[in-house]
Design an enzyme around this catalytic site. Structure first.
Site, mmCIF file in Angstrom:
data_model
loop_
_atom_site.group_PDB
_atom_site.id
_atom_site.type_symbol
_atom_site.label_atom_id
_atom_site.label_comp_id
_atom_site.label_asym_id
_atom_site.label_seq_id
_atom_site.Cartn_x
_atom_site.Cartn_y
_atom_site.Cartn_z
ATOM 1 N N PRO A 318 -16.150 -5.124 2.142
ATOM 2 C CG PRO A 318 -13.988 -4.277 1.991
ATOM 3 C CD PRO A 318 -15.202 -4.561 1.175
ATOM 4 C CG ASP A 492 -17.241 -0.679 0.859
ATOM 5 O OD1 ASP A 492 -16.098 -1.146 1.035
ATOM 6 O OD2 ASP A 492 -17.868 -0.818 -0.207
ATOM 7 C CG HIS A 493 -11.871 -0.871 5.913
ATOM 8 N ND1 HIS A 493 -11.200 0.316 5.780
ATOM 9 C CD2 HIS A 493 -11.440 -1.399 7.093
ATOM 10 C CE1 HIS A 493 -10.392 0.499 6.805
ATOM 11 N NE2 HIS A 493 -10.525 -0.536 7.627
ATOM 12 N NE ARG A 494 -15.428 -2.384 -1.685
ATOM 13 C CZ ARG A 494 -16.374 -2.855 -2.495
ATOM 14 N NH1 ARG A 494 -16.009 -3.596 -3.549
ATOM 15 N NH2 ARG A 494 -17.641 -2.599 -2.298
#
Length: 520
Positions: A318, A492-494
């Protein structure tokens, strides 16, 4: 008595299952020695030259050019004499790395009269140099470290001592120059105060220790360095290139010792003319049905691998992106000072160098941006393999500089130049594109202000470097012209949330606004 030995397509060390035969370097009947390059192949990563493991005579080429085959397929047969034995090859990938040949023209190059240019211009990992007026270079030119110290001819006691004007200098051996090349004698150069020395104007022709000889020697060495960093070409070729408006540094040389030949110039001009001519005939006549006016280009090699990786990244990680405008005026001043410094003589310097240092510095303060996501854990890397996204004729490549965190500013500049040289020549090796931890992509090379980059698979962050332009900027309540660029970052929003990504980008921007922070 001779034996026929077959050579199978090897795995070049990347676990790849297939490759395309791009061009054969030998033909039936040719005599080859062990480690002679026999064929150029294209894998899903890059172009690779395969060396011969046998010494003998080429009996047959078993695969035509342009065909894609699986690893392990026989590609050539060699007639080996009774005394000849196949070279021991423990691992195909190691053999390829050990026998990789230097790219022709890897000698540091610079077009006559150039005062500005990014070593990665024309590559998506570079910024257009804008600190000085005039056109910027679009070439990919590598450069090496400063030449060895000047060696003087010993005095002869049987005759009057030669003056400093009679001192000659032998050009040091450079990678890419034939060992048989004649020695170059530097012309007499009068002592010139160093631009990098603030008090040189008051030295009245003397160095700080009062030695005229030392200063004259340094001036002679500077002249030698200028000779070594010029593009090699004969005067008629230089004149023809000037008349045609062609930068010699843009041409891949094929002459001895990296010299640009007349054939190289004509080939480059023909290619350029062909591209322009194709534009006039691109649109097909409307008389034909539209389904007959579609050109089909097979997706293979680097482009196929890149497309697969980008789709995987875009739909598995994401992405979140943020942007920041930066006053890079002090970075431009710093780059200008580095170019005038003796320590960086002969090395291409651009704002990309400062950005690279800034990214390394900021990642140490925000370690989670230098990581890999797995379903079970986050792998934070305590090393920086800094990737530079490079647009090449064969597609997008992202070679990386291993352990970039350990390099000094000068060493990092040399590494960037070497990366640029290989990328432009299409000689980047697969191992050089493995293990990246964070990537820089420079859309500024195309005159673009910024962009939203896609994260390189296996990483969690990428920084886009926009073009640097003079714009009106408010400073201390006054509107004045400043050198402004826009940084874009995708994360990467994770792994990297909004707060962390903002702090990381702010740290990168802080270095571009004040490079002196790198000295802390």
């Amino acid at each position: 008595m001779s034996n026929i030995e077959s050579f199978n397509l090897p795995d070049v060390g990347e676990g790849l299952v297939e490759a395309e035969i791009v061009s054969w370097k030998v033909k039936p009947g040719d005599t080859v020695a062990v480690n002679d390059v026999i064929v150029e192949i294209e894998t899903a990563k890059s172009l690779v030259e395969l060396p011969s493991p046998y010494a003998g005579v080429v009996a047959e080429l078993l695969v035509p050019e342009g065909q894609t085959i699986e690893v392990g397929t026989p590609i050539i047969s060699v007639s080996v004499g009774g005394a000849g034995q196949p070279a021991p090859v423990k691992d195909s990938g190691d053999a390829l790395q050990a026998t990789a040949r230097p790219v022709k023209g890897a000698l540091p190059q610079e077009a006559p009269g150039k005062t500005e240019g990014d070593p990665l211009a024309g590559v998506v990992g570079s910024a257009p140099a804008a600190s000085e007026p005039g056109p910027t270079s679009g070439s990919l030119v590598g450069s090496g470290p400063k030449a060895d110290a000047v060696k003087r001819r010993p005095r002869r006691t049987s005759s009057p001592s030669p003056t400093a004007d009679q001192t000659t200098t032998t050009a040091p051996h450079h990678h890419g120059v034939s060992d048989s090349a004649p020695q170059q004698h530097a012309p007499h150069v009068p002592p010139v105060p160093s631009a990098a020395s603030p008090d040189s104007a008051g030295e009245s022709g003397l160095t700080r220790d009062g030695s005229k000889g030392q200063q004259r020697g340094e001036a002679v060495q500077a002249a030698v360095n200028r000779l070594l960093t010029r593009v090699l070409a004969k005067p008629p070729v230089r004149k023809a290139a000037k008349d045609l408006g062609i930068d010699l540094a843009d041409i891949t040389p094929t002459g001895r010792g990296g010299e640009v030949t007349k054939a190289d110039l004509l080939s480059y001009q023909a290619q350029r003319d062909a591209e322009l001519d194709q534009a006039e005939t691109f649109w097909a006549p409307s008389k034909k049905p539209q389904n007959q006016r579609i050109e089909r280009v097979k997706v293979k090699g680097v482009r196929k691998a890149t497309a697969r990786a980008m789709v995987e990244s875009a739909f598995s990680a994401p992405h979140v992106s943020i942007f920041v405008d930066v006053d890079a005026s002090r970075t431009m001043e710093f780059v200008k000072r580095l170019k005038a410094s003796r320590d960086f003589e002969g090395i291409k310097i651009s704002p990309l160098l400062i950005l690279a240092k800034a990214v390394i510095w900021a990642a140490a303060r925000n370690p989670s941006v230098n990581a890999t996501w797995t379903d079970d854990e986050i792998l934070i890397k305590h090393f920086m393999n800094l990737g530079i996204a490079a647009a090449t004729p064969r597609g997008l490549m992202v070679p990386n500089i291993k352990d970039a965190q350990d390099l000094s500013l000068k060493e990092l500049a040399i590494a960037l130049n070497e990366l640029a040289t290989k990328a432009r020549a299409g000689k980047t090796q697969p191992a050089e594109m493995q293990g990246g931890t964070l990537t820089i992509t420079n859309v500024g090379a195309l005159g673009i202000d910024t962009g939203t980059p896609i994260i390189n698979p296996g990483e969690v962050a990428i920084v886009a470097f926009g073009t640097i332009k003079q714009k009106p900027w408010v400073l201390d309540g006054e509107v004045i012209p400043r050198w402004i660029t826009t940084l874009g970052g995708s994360f990467d929003h994770r792994v990297v949330d909004g707060d962390l990504s903002a702090r990381f980008m702010a740290d990168v921007a802080a270095i571009l606004e004040e490079p002196a922070l790198l000295l802390d």
